[in-house]
Write an enzyme that holds these catalytic residues in place. Sequence first.
Site: not given
Lengths: 295, 378
Positions: A210, A249
């Site tokens: 990511e 996150h």
Amino acid sequence: MAVLVGSETKVLVQGITGREGSFHTKQMLEYGTKIVAGVTPGKGGSEVHGVPVYDSVKEALAENPGINTSIIFVPAPFAPDAVYEAIDAGIKLVVVITEGIPVHDTMRFVNYAKSKGATIIGPNCPGLITPGQSKVGIMPGHIFKPGKVAVVSRSGTLTYEISYMLTREGIGQSTVIGIGGDPIVGLSFTEALKLFEKDEETEALVLIGEIGGDMEERAAAMIKRGEFTKPVVAYIAGRTAPPEKRMGHAGAIIMMGAGTYEGKVKALKDAGVLVAETPFEVPTLVKKALEERKS
Amino acid sequence: MKLYEFEAKEILRMYGVGVPESILVLPGDDVAAKIKEAGLEPPLVVKSQVLVAGRGKAGGIKLVKTVEEAVSVAEELWKKPIKGILPGALLIEKAVPHDVELYTSIIIDRSERRPVILASAFGGMDIEEIAREKPDSIVRLYVDPFVGLRGYEAREVGKKIGLKGKVLNSYASFLQVMYKVFTALEAELVESNPLAISGERVVPLDARIIVDDNSLFRHRELLEKRKVEQRGEFTEWEVKGRGQGLPFVELDGDIGIIGNGAGLTMATMDLVYHFGGRPANFLDIGGGARSELVKKAVSFLLEFPKARKVFINVFGGITRGDEVAKGIVEAVRESKAGKPLVVRLSGTREEEGRKILEDAGIYAYKDPVEAVKKVVSL
């Protein structure tokens, strides 16, 4: 035979009496994971799902010398302590599920672990599983099946989604590792790749990255140098994420222009990695990669 | 948590750094009276206090030669949005005469798992510009987190950016203070840019600190002592979302997005984009969400004006399909928004969830691609 965990894995659960710790101990036991002891300071002498509970890691190890792995469910303010306790007791694989640990703490215990020869998985991760052998984590076990494709990922649910698609397409997994979504994690992509390169069971690898940081770029550089020789399929989440915004996150943030989707995809493509535009293309690309490897 | 410039400078001052003399102006303050009371002699610099970067270029920093000018510039800056954000306060500082502007920051290098000092002799530009235009000028020093930054290392950095004599020592002491602040506040970033050389001293003309949100439980005082409302780090709806405990990020499109797990939610945004739609937000309900949380998240997007339609993509691992379905149905029942809603549900307790949704007249897709195409077409 797979990496890091397998049928020889004997697990200690730190924070076993908490809600998460107790629930997942049951789930792991049902999957067949060998959980031999748990620790919660002050609860020594009790039992959770038939697993004996100790006050300290040392005591747990004294009575169960076979323990070689610890999984940590301790809340963030106390989790670093639990990690040091596991490392100091000589445990060589420590899986940190806890989310929300301050990054300065993680930076120190990850360096400490390295100096003591211990491997940390996480923090803020779903753990890892070698399907059919051992699950040291919180992922639903039934979506995996034994096989030859490794999965290594910064995201929990995306790992489940992609692994389940692979399973439904008949593609089993050797070991699936959720390395965690924090800015600093113990086991990195490159370190995971080193393990899978040596693993004879693994024939191909799925890398789920990511935005944020440069772990994907480093993995790409390693592949380009020829240090990882098996086919790799990658998917990177966060193409539409704006800079300087944290996407759930703690580690998923483009800061000071570093860690963009475009940069990662370019590096991976340059290294010959098959990059999926959407997670749903991953199984097709994996099949393609496996066929090319055979021919 | 981003700190305002004046907060960062106050911290540096506490650690003994000679920051420029200044006053903080809050809404309603008499600027002229405050300047006189503090005995600040022009020339002065009036600076808009916002938490967005690029303030200087947006006209948020002005040099003034008289107190009268300071008053009129202050009036102007109060009304001047910086990237859409009005200032929470103004900082009025004594101008510091200087010839040279340096760049210095400390961040955590994620892959090296160490703090790294970044320094350059070309301050004033942001680090991305320096990296683009003067990449060779950037000096990097990795610090052992157990040993900390030693004096000789700080002097080495100073030498490498061309400093010598007393300025070198002054720079090295400043850098060590920056490192102390970095560890004491458990910061993600401590930056001074520009850092001026004025005579034999270094003076931080600007200072920026970002504290790790995960460590805030040990730094409550930063929030408690805050004198001004936080502006610019989050949008109005982001503040609302955070107030309800929802990890919500506002984007520019019109399709509201809910997913479970940060990765899957980002992937959902990307998928929407891939099929020609534009996501209005990021909203992650996390793993194992109960119906109450799902309801809260769905209601939030039904109210969020930018989201013309809402797409919910759940892959149930620990999250249960029936819990998700219950939450969706309750939110829709209580809402008057009448926005189109597309749901994709898969994984644990999928069938139970699908039934709950269908009983309430909501179709649940199994295939995410089909579901995305549907929501984009609406």
